[in-house]
Design a protein around this motif. Structure first.
Motif, PDB file in Angstrom:
ATOM      1  N   THR A 102       1.228 -10.106   5.044  1.00 21.95           N
ATOM      2  CA  THR A 102       2.169  -8.986   5.044  1.00 21.95           C
ATOM      3  C   THR A 102       2.142  -8.362   3.658  1.00 21.95           C
ATOM      4  OG1 THR A 102       3.569 -10.007   6.710  1.00 21.95           O
ATOM      5  CG2 THR A 102       4.577  -8.316   5.334  1.00 21.95           C
ATOM      6  N   LEU A 103       1.990  -7.035   3.630  1.00 26.46           N
ATOM      7  CA  LEU A 103       1.920  -6.310   2.370  1.00 26.46           C
ATOM      8  C   LEU A 103       3.035  -5.287   2.294  1.00 26.46           C
ATOM      9  CD1 LEU A 103      -1.368  -6.497   3.454  1.00 26.46           C
ATOM     10  CD2 LEU A 103      -1.541  -5.973   1.053  1.00 26.46           C
ATOM     11  N   GLY A 116       4.927   6.553  -1.863  1.00 27.37           N
ATOM     12  CA  GLY A 116       3.732   7.380  -1.721  1.00 27.37           C
ATOM     13  C   GLY A 116       2.841   6.962  -0.568  1.00 27.37           C
ATOM     14  N   ILE A 117       2.991   5.727  -0.094  1.00 24.09           N
ATOM     15  CA  ILE A 117       2.277   5.283   1.106  1.00 24.09           C
ATOM     16  C   ILE A 117       3.339   4.997   2.154  1.00 24.09           C
ATOM     17  CG2 ILE A 117       0.744   3.594   2.167  1.00 24.09           C
ATOM     18  CD1 ILE A 117      -0.493   3.088  -0.565  1.00 24.09           C
ATOM     19  N   GLU A 118       3.464   5.887   3.106  1.00 25.99           N
ATOM     20  CA  GLU A 118       4.492   5.756   4.129  1.00 25.99           C
ATOM     21  C   GLU A 118       3.960   4.983   5.328  1.00 25.99           C
ATOM     22  OE1 GLU A 118       7.572   6.673   3.495  1.00 25.99           O
ATOM     23  OE2 GLU A 118       6.921   7.423   1.569  1.00 25.99           O
ATOM     24  N   VAL A 167      -7.684  -2.021   1.926  1.00 26.98           N
ATOM     25  CA  VAL A 167      -6.470  -2.014   1.109  1.00 26.98           C
ATOM     26  C   VAL A 167      -6.738  -2.707  -0.226  1.00 26.98           C
ATOM     27  CG1 VAL A 167      -5.566  -4.096   2.234  1.00 26.98           C
ATOM     28  CG2 VAL A 167      -3.999  -2.591   1.061  1.00 26.98           C
ATOM     29  N   VAL A 168      -6.282  -2.079  -1.291  1.00 27.07           N
ATOM     30  CA  VAL A 168      -6.283  -2.693  -2.611  1.00 27.07           C
ATOM     31  C   VAL A 168      -4.865  -3.202  -2.812  1.00 27.07           C
ATOM     32  CG1 VAL A 168      -6.583  -2.336  -5.090  1.00 27.07           C
ATOM     33  CG2 VAL A 168      -8.064  -1.123  -3.458  1.00 27.07           C
ATOM     34  N   LEU A 197       2.671  -9.880  -1.614  1.00 25.60           N
ATOM     35  CA  LEU A 197       1.534  -8.977  -1.720  1.00 25.60           C
ATOM     36  C   LEU A 197       2.025  -7.535  -1.715  1.00 25.60           C
ATOM     37  CD1 LEU A 197      -0.922 -10.696   0.783  1.00 25.60           C
ATOM     38  CD2 LEU A 197      -0.828 -10.947  -1.695  1.00 25.60           C
ATOM     39  N   PHE A 198       1.501  -6.734  -2.619  1.00 25.56           N
ATOM     40  CA  PHE A 198       1.879  -5.335  -2.753  1.00 25.56           C
ATOM     41  C   PHE A 198       0.631  -4.473  -2.671  1.00 25.56           C
ATOM     42  CE2 PHE A 198       5.181  -7.762  -4.805  1.00 25.56           C
ATOM     43  CZ  PHE A 198       6.348  -7.131  -4.396  1.00 25.56           C
ATOM     44  N   ALA A 199       0.589  -3.570  -1.691  1.00 25.03           N
ATOM     45  CA  ALA A 199      -0.534  -2.650  -1.553  1.00 25.03           C
ATOM     46  C   ALA A 199      -0.445  -1.615  -2.660  1.00 25.03           C
ATOM     47  CB  ALA A 199      -0.492  -1.975  -0.194  1.00 25.03           C
ATOM     48  N   THR A 200      -1.599  -1.258  -3.234  1.00 24.44           N
ATOM     49  CA  THR A 200      -1.617  -0.195  -4.234  1.00 24.44           C
ATOM     50  C   THR A 200      -2.344   1.028  -3.702  1.00 24.44           C
ATOM     51  OG1 THR A 200      -3.552  -1.193  -5.287  1.00 24.44           O
ATOM     52  CG2 THR A 200      -1.399  -1.734  -6.214  1.00 24.44           C
ATOM     53  N   SER A 201      -3.273   0.820  -2.762  1.00 24.87           N
ATOM     54  CA  SER A 201      -3.913   1.953  -2.079  1.00 24.87           C
ATOM     55  C   SER A 201      -4.428   1.486  -0.726  1.00 24.87           C
ATOM     56  CB  SER A 201      -5.044   2.553  -2.916  1.00 24.87           C
ATOM     57  OG  SER A 201      -6.163   1.701  -2.925  1.00 24.87           O
ATOM     58  N   ILE A 202      -4.407   2.402   0.234  1.00 26.89           N
ATOM     59  CA  ILE A 202      -4.859   2.107   1.596  1.00 26.89           C
ATOM     60  C   ILE A 202      -5.641   3.319   2.092  1.00 26.89           C
ATOM     61  CG2 ILE A 202      -4.155   1.713   3.997  1.00 26.89           C
ATOM     62  CD1 ILE A 202      -1.640   0.365   2.931  1.00 26.89           C
TER      63      ILE A 202
END
Length: 83
Positions: free
Chosen positions: A45-46, A51-53, A65-66, A74-79
């Motif tokens: 689970t991220l 900015g990422i809805e 996903v980065v 876990l934290f997504a920084t870009s998808i």
């Protein structure tokens, strides 16, 4: 006396470690719009940043996903979608 000081130092180092970015490709299994997070098919689970809805993603969509790990989460920084 040195052993307790060393143990405390190791604990502090482990809890304040800097986040290291990683990348993976997986499929979106579930979307939690209320908590702005996604669950991937592997069970991870991220949390999604501003900015990422969650609404822009779809269950079953393959994504790259980065992400980084901070405090056990876990934290997504870009998808972005993958074909």
């Amino acid at each position: 006396m040195k052993k307790p000081i060393i143990a405390i130092g190791l604990i502090l180092a482990a809890t304040t470690a800097t986040a290291v970015a990683a990348e993976m490709t997986d499929t979106v299994k579930a979307i939690d719009k209320k908590h702005d997070s996604i669950t991937l098919s592997d069970g991870k689970t991220l949390a999604l940043p501003e900015g990422i809805e969650a609404e822009t993603l779809k269950v079953g969509e393959k994504i790259a996903v980065v992400y980084s790990r901070k405090g056990g989460k876990l934290f997504a920084t870009s998808i972005h979608a993958v074909k």
